[in-house]
Write a protein that holds these residues in place. Structure first.
Motif, mmCIF file in Angstrom:
data_model
loop_
_atom_site.group_PDB
_atom_site.id
_atom_site.type_symbol
_atom_site.label_atom_id
_atom_site.label_comp_id
_atom_site.label_asym_id
_atom_site.label_seq_id
_atom_site.Cartn_x
_atom_site.Cartn_y
_atom_site.Cartn_z
ATOM 1 N N ARG A 36 0.851 -1.179 0.000
ATOM 2 C CA ARG A 36 0.000 0.000 0.000
ATOM 3 C C ARG A 36 0.894 1.238 0.000
ATOM 4 N NH1 ARG A 36 -0.916 2.013 5.400
ATOM 5 N NH2 ARG A 36 0.160 0.693 6.887
ATOM 6 N N VAL A 37 0.321 2.359 -0.405
ATOM 7 C CA VAL A 37 1.061 3.618 -0.464
ATOM 8 C C VAL A 37 0.454 4.589 0.535
ATOM 9 C CG1 VAL A 37 1.706 5.588 -1.911
ATOM 10 C CG2 VAL A 37 1.681 3.277 -2.882
ATOM 11 N N LEU A 38 1.309 5.159 1.351
ATOM 12 C CA LEU A 38 0.918 6.189 2.304
ATOM 13 C C LEU A 38 1.562 7.490 1.835
ATOM 14 C CD1 LEU A 38 -0.243 7.302 4.953
ATOM 15 C CD2 LEU A 38 1.788 6.402 6.119
ATOM 16 N N LEU A 39 0.741 8.477 1.482
ATOM 17 C CA LEU A 39 1.218 9.759 0.987
ATOM 18 C C LEU A 39 1.165 10.785 2.113
ATOM 19 C CD1 LEU A 39 2.086 11.615 -1.357
ATOM 20 C CD2 LEU A 39 -0.356 11.902 -1.885
ATOM 21 N N VAL A 40 2.280 11.459 2.343
ATOM 22 C CA VAL A 40 2.340 12.439 3.422
ATOM 23 C C VAL A 40 2.764 13.802 2.904
ATOM 24 C CG1 VAL A 40 4.728 11.866 4.072
ATOM 25 C CG2 VAL A 40 3.192 12.896 5.765
ATOM 26 N N TYR A 41 2.119 14.816 3.445
ATOM 27 C CA TYR A 41 2.513 16.212 3.251
ATOM 28 C C TYR A 41 2.861 16.735 4.632
ATOM 29 C CZ TYR A 41 2.251 21.229 2.372
ATOM 30 O OH TYR A 41 2.548 22.565 2.284
ATOM 31 N N VAL A 42 3.967 17.463 4.731
ATOM 32 C CA VAL A 42 4.386 17.981 6.032
ATOM 33 C C VAL A 42 4.194 19.488 6.084
ATOM 34 C CG1 VAL A 42 6.267 18.183 7.695
ATOM 35 C CG2 VAL A 42 6.084 16.122 6.276
ATOM 36 N N VAL A 43 3.474 19.921 7.103
ATOM 37 C CA VAL A 43 3.279 21.347 7.385
ATOM 38 C C VAL A 43 4.380 21.764 8.351
ATOM 39 C CG1 VAL A 43 1.766 23.048 8.486
ATOM 40 C CG2 VAL A 43 0.782 21.227 7.070
ATOM 41 N N GLU A 44 5.154 22.758 7.957
ATOM 42 C CA GLU A 44 6.199 23.278 8.849
ATOM 43 C C GLU A 44 5.563 23.764 10.149
ATOM 44 O OE1 GLU A 44 9.610 23.991 8.571
ATOM 45 O OE2 GLU A 44 10.007 23.622 6.458
ATOM 46 N N ASP A 45 6.185 23.462 11.258
ATOM 47 C CA ASP A 45 5.646 23.881 12.547
ATOM 48 C C ASP A 45 6.133 25.267 12.965
ATOM 49 O OD1 ASP A 45 8.259 23.114 13.004
ATOM 50 O OD2 ASP A 45 7.806 21.909 14.771
ATOM 51 N N ARG A 46 6.887 25.891 12.112
ATOM 52 C CA ARG A 46 7.300 27.273 12.388
ATOM 53 C C ARG A 46 6.775 28.154 11.261
ATOM 54 N NH1 ARG A 46 12.321 28.112 9.438
ATOM 55 N NH2 ARG A 46 12.826 26.115 8.514
ATOM 56 N N VAL A 47 6.324 29.314 11.638
ATOM 57 C CA VAL A 47 5.725 30.238 10.687
ATOM 58 C C VAL A 47 6.771 31.287 10.313
ATOM 59 C CG1 VAL A 47 3.885 31.936 10.351
ATOM 60 C CG2 VAL A 47 3.448 29.853 11.665
ATOM 61 N N PRO A 48 6.979 31.523 9.021
ATOM 62 C CA PRO A 48 7.932 32.569 8.625
ATOM 63 C C PRO A 48 7.565 33.902 9.272
ATOM 64 C CG PRO A 48 7.276 31.277 6.719
ATOM 65 C CD PRO A 48 6.385 30.858 7.859
ATOM 66 N N PRO A 49 8.562 34.652 9.734
ATOM 67 C CA PRO A 49 8.294 35.910 10.451
ATOM 68 C C PRO A 49 7.390 36.888 9.700
ATOM 69 C CG PRO A 49 10.611 35.332 10.624
ATOM 70 C CD PRO A 49 9.992 34.355 9.670
ATOM 71 N N MET A 50 7.540 36.978 8.385
ATOM 72 C CA MET A 50 6.710 37.927 7.628
ATOM 73 C C MET A 50 5.238 37.529 7.663
ATOM 74 S SD MET A 50 9.135 38.883 4.366
ATOM 75 C CE MET A 50 7.811 39.763 3.567
#
Length: 141
Positions: A36-50
């Motif tokens: 089976r295939v598990l597809l992952v997208y990772v959201v950065e846990d730090r937000v760019p300062p701007m």
């Protein structure tokens, strides 16, 4: 002796063209290997300062909103591009290389399929920094 079911193929995406090619390869490999295939997208846990400075929301709210948008987007992409592949999707939060490696360990992935470069600052280099770190630190191929 019992034969255990193989672990999934962990495919990663940042929705760049190289990562989409990697997802298609993962689906092809999954079909050949019966995995089976598990597809992952990772959201950065730090937000760019701007972005943080331009928003009245907390960093946690911004990250949560990004994760929810990513969940919808990844499901829509799978439905549009590989609808019959039976791909499971997941959105993780953290530093991309760490989140990918941790998820691979957690699900006992047989292998990780990742694009050679994506949206990062070094997108024109041979290997992106996330890819290079995953290749160097992962415990599976």
């Amino acid at each position: 002796m019992t034969i255990s079911e193989p672990g999934p193929i962990l495919a990663t995406t940042d929705f760049s063209d190289p990562s989409m090619t990697a997802v298609r390869k993962a689906v092809e490999l999954g079909g050949r290997l019966g995995s089976r295939v598990l597809l992952v997208y990772v959201v950065e846990d730090r937000v760019p300062p701007m972005i943080a400075a331009a928003s009245s929301d907390s960093e946690e709210t911004i990250v949560a909103r990004h994760a929810e948008t990513a969940r919808r987007h990844i499901e829509e992409w799978v439905a549009e591009h590989v609808p019959d592949a039976g791909i499971e999707t997941r959105v993780a939060v953290g530093a991309p290389h760490d989140a990918i490696i941790e998820l691979a360990r957690e699900v006992r992935a047989e292998m990780i399929v990742i694009g050679r470069r994506g949206h990062g600052l070094f997108r024109h280099s041979l290997l992106g920094s996330t890819t290079a770190r995953v290749v160097a630190e992962a415990t599976c191929p």
